[in-house]
Scaffold this active site. Sequence first.
Site, PDB file in Angstrom:
ATOM      1  N   SER A 137      59.287  68.363  30.636  1.00 12.17           N
ATOM      2  CA  SER A 137      58.864  67.438  31.655  1.00 12.17           C
ATOM      3  C   SER A 137      59.784  67.855  32.918  1.00 12.17           C
ATOM      4  O   SER A 137      60.798  68.063  32.859  1.00 12.17           O
ATOM      5  CB  SER A 137      58.856  66.174  31.440  1.00 12.17           C
ATOM      6  OG  SER A 137      58.942  65.227  32.473  1.00 12.17           O
ATOM      7  N   LYS A 188      63.790  64.978  26.468  1.00 11.89           N
ATOM      8  CA  LYS A 188      63.251  66.194  26.931  1.00 11.89           C
ATOM      9  C   LYS A 188      64.414  67.289  27.098  1.00 11.89           C
ATOM     10  O   LYS A 188      64.257  68.253  26.604  1.00 11.89           O
ATOM     11  CB  LYS A 188      62.382  66.041  28.221  1.00 11.89           C
ATOM     12  CG  LYS A 188      61.265  65.076  27.934  1.00 11.89           C
ATOM     13  CD  LYS A 188      60.273  65.851  26.898  1.00 11.89           C
ATOM     14  CE  LYS A 188      58.968  65.193  26.673  1.00 11.89           C
ATOM     15  NZ  LYS A 188      58.027  65.768  25.505  1.00 11.89           N
ATOM     16  N   LYS A 209      56.215  58.869  25.429  1.00 11.30           N
ATOM     17  CA  LYS A 209      56.233  59.389  26.834  1.00 11.30           C
ATOM     18  C   LYS A 209      56.315  58.161  27.884  1.00 11.30           C
ATOM     19  O   LYS A 209      56.487  58.662  28.960  1.00 11.30           O
ATOM     20  CB  LYS A 209      55.393  60.281  27.268  1.00 11.30           C
ATOM     21  CG  LYS A 209      53.844  59.398  26.822  1.00 11.30           C
ATOM     22  CD  LYS A 209      52.613  60.109  27.655  1.00 11.30           C
ATOM     23  CE  LYS A 209      51.279  59.238  27.439  1.00 11.30           C
ATOM     24  NZ  LYS A 209      50.334  59.981  28.326  1.00 11.30           N
ATOM     25  N   GLY A 254      64.836  53.686  39.698  1.00 10.43           N
ATOM     26  CA  GLY A 254      64.794  54.811  38.823  1.00 10.43           C
ATOM     27  C   GLY A 254      63.881  55.867  39.471  1.00 10.43           C
ATOM     28  O   GLY A 254      64.035  57.235  39.165  1.00 10.43           O
ATOM     29  N   ILE A 300      46.748  64.936  26.598  1.00  8.69           N
ATOM     30  CA  ILE A 300      46.960  66.374  27.076  1.00  8.69           C
ATOM     31  C   ILE A 300      46.205  67.143  25.852  1.00  8.69           C
ATOM     32  O   ILE A 300      45.724  68.216  25.877  1.00  8.69           O
ATOM     33  CB  ILE A 300      48.329  66.758  27.513  1.00  8.69           C
ATOM     34  CG1 ILE A 300      48.671  65.893  28.545  1.00  8.69           C
ATOM     35  CG2 ILE A 300      48.443  68.184  27.934  1.00  8.69           C
ATOM     36  CD1 ILE A 300      49.983  65.913  29.130  1.00  8.69           C
ATOM     37  N   PHE A 327      52.874  68.713  21.037  1.00 11.63           N
ATOM     38  CA  PHE A 327      52.720  67.557  21.978  1.00 11.63           C
ATOM     39  C   PHE A 327      53.423  66.340  21.468  1.00 11.63           C
ATOM     40  O   PHE A 327      53.663  65.476  22.305  1.00 11.63           O
ATOM     41  CB  PHE A 327      51.348  67.165  22.259  1.00 11.63           C
ATOM     42  CG  PHE A 327      50.559  68.773  23.011  1.00 11.63           C
ATOM     43  CD1 PHE A 327      50.699  68.572  24.429  1.00 11.63           C
ATOM     44  CD2 PHE A 327      49.767  69.361  22.520  1.00 11.63           C
ATOM     45  CE1 PHE A 327      49.908  69.504  25.082  1.00 11.63           C
ATOM     46  CE2 PHE A 327      49.000  70.249  22.972  1.00 11.63           C
ATOM     47  CZ  PHE A 327      49.276  70.558  24.521  1.00 11.63           C
ATOM     48  N   ARG A 376      54.463  63.269  44.869  1.00  8.83           N
ATOM     49  CA  ARG A 376      54.466  64.056  43.472  1.00  8.83           C
ATOM     50  C   ARG A 376      53.489  65.122  43.581  1.00  8.83           C
ATOM     51  O   ARG A 376      52.722  65.289  44.385  1.00  8.83           O
ATOM     52  CB  ARG A 376      54.199  62.836  42.166  1.00  8.83           C
ATOM     53  CG  ARG A 376      55.101  61.873  42.241  1.00  8.83           C
ATOM     54  CD  ARG A 376      56.534  62.354  41.733  1.00  8.83           C
ATOM     55  NE  ARG A 376      57.096  61.079  41.461  1.00  8.83           N
ATOM     56  CZ  ARG A 376      58.058  60.364  42.185  1.00  8.83           C
ATOM     57  NH1 ARG A 376      58.183  61.076  43.355  1.00  8.83           N
ATOM     58  NH2 ARG A 376      58.852  59.410  41.875  1.00  8.83           N
ATOM     59  N   TYR A 408      63.773  58.718  27.607  1.00  5.45           N
ATOM     60  CA  TYR A 408      62.611  59.423  27.214  1.00  5.45           C
ATOM     61  C   TYR A 408      63.039  60.933  27.836  1.00  5.45           C
ATOM     62  O   TYR A 408      63.013  61.847  27.450  1.00  5.45           O
ATOM     63  CB  TYR A 408      61.602  59.081  28.374  1.00  5.45           C
ATOM     64  CG  TYR A 408      60.443  60.159  28.422  1.00  5.45           C
ATOM     65  CD1 TYR A 408      59.770  60.651  27.582  1.00  5.45           C
ATOM     66  CD2 TYR A 408      60.362  60.653  29.814  1.00  5.45           C
ATOM     67  CE1 TYR A 408      58.766  61.677  27.912  1.00  5.45           C
ATOM     68  CE2 TYR A 408      59.489  61.717  30.193  1.00  5.45           C
ATOM     69  CZ  TYR A 408      58.660  62.206  29.267  1.00  5.45           C
ATOM     70  OH  TYR A 408      57.820  63.167  29.493  1.00  5.45           O
ATOM     71  N   PHE A 462      54.925  51.552  45.332  1.00  8.35           N
ATOM     72  CA  PHE A 462      56.310  51.115  44.925  1.00  8.35           C
ATOM     73  C   PHE A 462      57.235  51.813  46.240  1.00  8.35           C
ATOM     74  O   PHE A 462      57.803  53.209  46.121  1.00  8.35           O
ATOM     75  CB  PHE A 462      56.780  51.785  43.740  1.00  8.35           C
ATOM     76  CG  PHE A 462      56.412  50.825  42.398  1.00  8.35           C
ATOM     77  CD1 PHE A 462      56.000  49.702  42.649  1.00  8.35           C
ATOM     78  CD2 PHE A 462      55.875  51.582  41.355  1.00  8.35           C
ATOM     79  CE1 PHE A 462      55.511  49.148  41.547  1.00  8.35           C
ATOM     80  CE2 PHE A 462      55.225  51.160  40.030  1.00  8.35           C
ATOM     81  CZ  PHE A 462      55.116  49.647  40.303  1.00  8.35           C
ATOM     82  N   ASP A 490      47.938  64.630  14.118  1.00 14.11           N
ATOM     83  CA  ASP A 490      47.985  63.345  14.707  1.00 14.11           C
ATOM     84  C   ASP A 490      48.232  62.211  13.971  1.00 14.11           C
ATOM     85  O   ASP A 490      47.634  62.157  12.790  1.00 14.11           O
ATOM     86  CB  ASP A 490      46.933  63.169  15.669  1.00 14.11           C
ATOM     87  CG  ASP A 490      47.182  62.318  17.073  1.00 14.11           C
ATOM     88  OD1 ASP A 490      47.179  63.168  18.201  1.00 14.11           O
ATOM     89  OD2 ASP A 490      47.864  61.184  17.040  1.00 14.11           O
TER      90      ASP A 490
HETATM   91  N1  UFG Z   1      53.419  54.486  41.777  1.00 18.58           N
HETATM   92  C1  UFG Z   1      53.346  53.253  42.596  1.00 18.58           C
HETATM   93  N2  UFG Z   1      52.532  52.329  41.924  1.00 18.58           N
HETATM   94  C2  UFG Z   1      52.366  52.473  40.582  1.00 18.58           C
HETATM   95  C3  UFG Z   1      52.691  53.299  39.829  1.00 18.58           C
HETATM   96  C4  UFG Z   1      53.209  54.473  40.331  1.00 18.58           C
HETATM   97  O1  UFG Z   1      53.330  53.278  43.677  1.00 18.58           O
HETATM   98  O2  UFG Z   1      51.871  51.426  40.054  1.00 18.58           O
HETATM   99  C5  UFG Z   1      54.093  55.709  42.444  1.00 18.58           C
HETATM  100  C6  UFG Z   1      55.498  55.918  42.087  1.00 18.58           C
HETATM  101  O3  UFG Z   1      56.495  55.268  42.529  1.00 18.58           O
HETATM  102  C7  UFG Z   1      55.699  57.459  42.097  1.00 18.58           C
HETATM  103  C8  UFG Z   1      54.232  57.857  41.948  1.00 18.58           C
HETATM  104  O4  UFG Z   1      53.365  56.791  41.911  1.00 18.58           O
HETATM  105  O5  UFG Z   1      55.913  57.721  43.555  1.00 18.58           O
HETATM  106  C9  UFG Z   1      54.103  58.455  40.563  1.00 18.58           C
HETATM  107  O6  UFG Z   1      54.445  57.694  39.597  1.00 18.58           O
HETATM  108  P1  UFG Z   1      54.009  57.947  38.011  1.00 18.58           P
HETATM  109  O7  UFG Z   1      54.613  56.702  37.269  1.00 18.58           O
HETATM  110  O8  UFG Z   1      52.675  58.115  37.928  1.00 18.58           O
HETATM  111  O9  UFG Z   1      54.833  59.008  37.804  1.00 18.58           O
HETATM  112  P2  UFG Z   1      56.358  59.545  37.909  1.00 18.58           P
HETATM  113  O10 UFG Z   1      56.426  60.695  38.854  1.00 18.58           O
HETATM  114  O11 UFG Z   1      57.420  58.394  37.889  1.00 18.58           O
HETATM  115  O12 UFG Z   1      56.626  59.883  36.231  1.00 18.58           O
HETATM  116  C10 UFG Z   1      55.948  61.065  35.956  1.00 18.58           C
HETATM  117  C11 UFG Z   1      55.729  61.135  34.427  1.00 18.58           C
HETATM  118  C12 UFG Z   1      56.995  60.828  33.676  1.00 18.58           C
HETATM  119  C13 UFG Z   1      57.918  61.898  34.133  1.00 18.58           C
HETATM  120  C14 UFG Z   1      58.046  61.962  35.444  1.00 18.58           C
HETATM  121  C15 UFG Z   1      58.835  63.122  36.011  1.00 18.58           C
HETATM  122  O13 UFG Z   1      55.042  59.668  34.038  1.00 18.58           O
HETATM  123  O14 UFG Z   1      56.747  61.116  32.299  1.00 18.58           O
HETATM  124  O15 UFG Z   1      56.804  62.174  36.090  1.00 18.58           O
HETATM  125  O16 UFG Z   1      58.353  64.293  35.620  1.00 18.58           O
HETATM  126  F1  UFG Z   1      59.242  61.793  33.405  1.00 18.58           F
END
Ligand code: UFG
Length: 334
Positions: free
Chosen positions: A124, A153, A84, A294, A12, A80, A230, A149, A217, A31
């Site tokens: 976040s 925040k 994370k 989680g 970012i 930044f 999301r 993490y 998932f 950095d």
């Molecule tokens: N997902 C899958 N398969 C994967 C990876 C993710 O189905 O291999 C799904 C997750 O279950 C979720 C969605 O895709 O439903 C998004 O998952 P991400 O891991 O991309 O993102 P998250 O929403 O879990 O987490 C993000 C940021 C974190 C932050 C969080 C809350 O990565 O840093 O949003 O704001 F904390």
Amino acid sequence: MNVLVTGGAGFIGSITTTELVSAGHKPVIVDNFSNSQKFVLDNIEKITGKKLDFYEIDVRDTDKLHEILKTNNIDAVIHFAAYKAVGESVDNPLKYYQNNLDGLLSVLDAMKNAGVSNIVFSSSATVYGDPDTVPITENATLKPPTNPYGATKQMAEQILRDASNAHGLNAVLLRYFNPIGAHPSGLLGELPIGTPNNLVPYVTQTAAGIRNKLTVFGDDYDTPDGSGVRDYIHVVDLAKAHIAALDFLDSENAGVDVFNIGTGTGSSVLEVIQTFKKVNDVTVPYEIGPRRSGDIGTCYASAEKAQKELGWKAELSLEDALKDAWTWQQNLEK
Ligand code: UFG
């Protein structure tokens, strides 16, 4: 404005640096390349056509940071630099608390000593935990963090509020939803180390054949198709929110303000997969697996406050983001 960008070689940070230059600001990057690479700086220079001011330091080096703030007549800081990865933070909490909190404290200390009072901070949506209602507004209750993490925040937000009360610091806390995509030039994007945790890098690596298949998932959430929902925000839109935040601070908005940075719309995992396939004409093999521990079902922003007060809103679509993410993935393999 002269703007110090900590973590300016990151995903970012690098794209925000290009937007700073476009908006007529002068970025100065620091950095330590703990989660980024040096070629990123060359690519920022290619995009902007400008020579970058850059210092390779750890933000925890307060004296050096103070000197950089003074030498470059810095007006504001965009902070930044932080770790994370949610899972890694569970395995290695001390590393997260040390880096993310010591880093912020050092930045604030250096700013106080150098008389710099404006900061934009990367928070976040994780601070909301599993929300009671969606879209999530900024005054929604913050939930106890479920991982270190997320805890860093929440703590960082509190540190910024306390520093504002005591030292007259002005801070904009941007609560990012799910940043995805890449710079449209294909020169800047995410560089996940090892197996990606986040959805979109996993999708692009699967499409590229680096991973055999994606696991969705869970398909038993209370969402239209059962998969998690999301708010995916294009990283270029997110970068622009930082420029709007600087302008907001510059127009003498004192104290601490917090803004959600999302599109206001939720998309499911299955929608992301289908959209990726449609816009890039490439298949993503996937299977349905169990829920990830989680995870929550649904999370998307109310983006109204940012529009009203920052004059910012997301302009780019999920399609744009998934196209740019795929271009970036393909360039990485060249
Ligand atoms: N997902 C899958 N398969 C994967 C990876 C993710 O189905 O291999 C799904 C997750 O279950 C979720 C969605 O895709 O439903 C998004 O998952 P991400 O891991 O991309 O993102 P998250 O929403 O879990 O987490 C993000 C940021 C974190 C932050 C969080 C809350 O990565 O840093 O949003 O704001 F904390």
